[in-house]
Design an enzyme around this catalytic site. Sequence first.
Site, PDB file in Angstrom:
ATOM      1  CB  VAL A  61      42.702  37.350  37.087  1.00 21.73           C
ATOM      2  CG1 VAL A  61      42.657  38.810  36.684  1.00 21.73           C
ATOM      3  CG2 VAL A  61      41.306  36.739  37.008  1.00 21.73           C
ATOM      4  CD  GLU A  62      49.855  38.984  33.490  1.00 19.05           C
ATOM      5  OE1 GLU A  62      49.897  40.181  33.856  1.00 19.05           O
ATOM      6  OE2 GLU A  62      50.196  38.611  32.366  1.00 19.05           O
ATOM      7  CB  CYS A  63      45.437  42.567  36.305  1.00 14.67           C
ATOM      8  SG  CYS A  63      43.898  41.619  36.369  1.00 14.67           S
ATOM      9  CG  PHE A 115      41.300  38.455  31.779  1.00 16.76           C
ATOM     10  CD1 PHE A 115      40.776  39.001  30.612  1.00 16.76           C
ATOM     11  CD2 PHE A 115      41.831  39.317  32.728  1.00 16.76           C
ATOM     12  CE1 PHE A 115      40.790  40.364  30.400  1.00 16.76           C
ATOM     13  CE2 PHE A 115      41.840  40.687  32.524  1.00 16.76           C
ATOM     14  CZ  PHE A 115      41.317  41.220  31.368  1.00 16.76           C
TER      15      PHE A 115
END
Length: 503
Positions: free
Chosen positions: A248-250, A225
């Site tokens: 998860v790369e936010c 994501f």
Amino acid sequence: MTQTARRDVDPSTGEAAPPAFESLDPRTGEVVGRHPIHDEADVAAVVREARQAQTAWAELGFAARKQHLDAWRRMLARRLDEIAGLVCAETGKPLDDAKLELVLVIDHLHWAAANAEKVLKRRKVPAGFLMANQAATVEYLPLGVVGVIGPWNYPVFTPMGSLAYALAAGNAVVFKPSELTPGVGAWLARSFAEAVPDHPVLHVVTGYGETGAALCTSGVDKVAFTGSTATGKRVMASCAQSLTPVLVECGGKDALIVDVDADLPAAAEAAVWGAMSNAGQTCIGVERVYVVDAVADRFLELVTERARKLRPGGEPNAHLGPITMASQVDVIRGHIDDALRGGGRAVVGGEHSVRPPFVEPVVLTDVAADSEAITEETFGPTIVVQRVRDADEGVAQANSSRYGLGGTVFSRSRGLELARRLRSGMVSVNSVISFAAVPALPFGGVGDSGFGRIHGADGLREFTRSQAVTRTRFAMPLNPMSFGRSKGTVRRLVRLVRLMRGR
């Protein structure tokens, strides 16, 4: 621009067609394309189809998969202008920026295909003196089907960090692009199908958040994501129900540190590009600058000079495009207002710079440390320049954020030293965002910026499961792993370990 779902009537049957939505050009509001809204049943069916194709794809082996991925890469290179035009239409970004994104994509796809075998193939490892009779190996096997949920700001480059590496590792992929850029995702799937017609292992599902949620619960073997921290937490919570692993790369609040001996013109150019390119809609963009007080006045002059030359617009050759996601305009406006109310100064632009769908460059300074412009991701063409006593204070201020994605250091004498002390997944020294363009380097963050890595060897392994294997080559004179062992076996082993490992 706001998108609305529509349900048309199929003229051949007179029945209601599946619901669809429109992608819009954020510069003009014109319709770029119409795409289906895939529901839970649709997503599950696509995942099943991908899983059926994955086995044959994995069995091809690295060399054959490389040939297919190379064919796709060559097609992307030939049709670069076509997909760049679509990226430009759905995001509004300048055409040259879209082309730059595609150039990076092609290079990353080449690296993933060329290096997958070297990184993932079975290799021997030392068995150690206690297990000297064992041949020990480890290899990295594909997970199966990977679900990828991509962003709108770099609708090809960012998801390709998962797509290319997952495919090269032997997985099938189901890709859910942002609802703002569904046409880009659909184009990628079509081009892959044309280049690799015998292996339908790249599929696209389109829709809103519900479609992404359905992908999380569809039985995929991993979800990659990219998006906001808040949405990333919801993705994790959903995947936790089935213990589906996630990458998860936010967001980020990346800092640039300017030391007293920095090349100031280069640092200023990097700061403005890092903050303003793609209208600031870059997760690894520069949002904070900490400049040593002794050179702060000159640095601020250089930044001001460069930022004032930039103009947003709807034409393909404008410096800056629009704010692609309309709701982000209010966030940008709020951060500017909060900074100014708290005593900050705008040396370029100000409240009047927000003119939806465009935002003109804004350079702020003397901003309170607890201002939203310092603590929260702005995701617009703004930058905060703060004075610090020395570069060490700059590092401390940079590390005070809960985010930790990328960072930048400009220093002639202490660049690498300062870089190592930054709490971030990636750092560029005397350049900006360079790490993203190096395919061999892992990409990802810490803290509220997420976890897991795309790109490089780490990115290939991210989409595999490691398997350790031991094979007995000959019988050992001392075998403690048997109920038939002699009474003195363990005693002798203890004596041996003390002799070999106790000194």
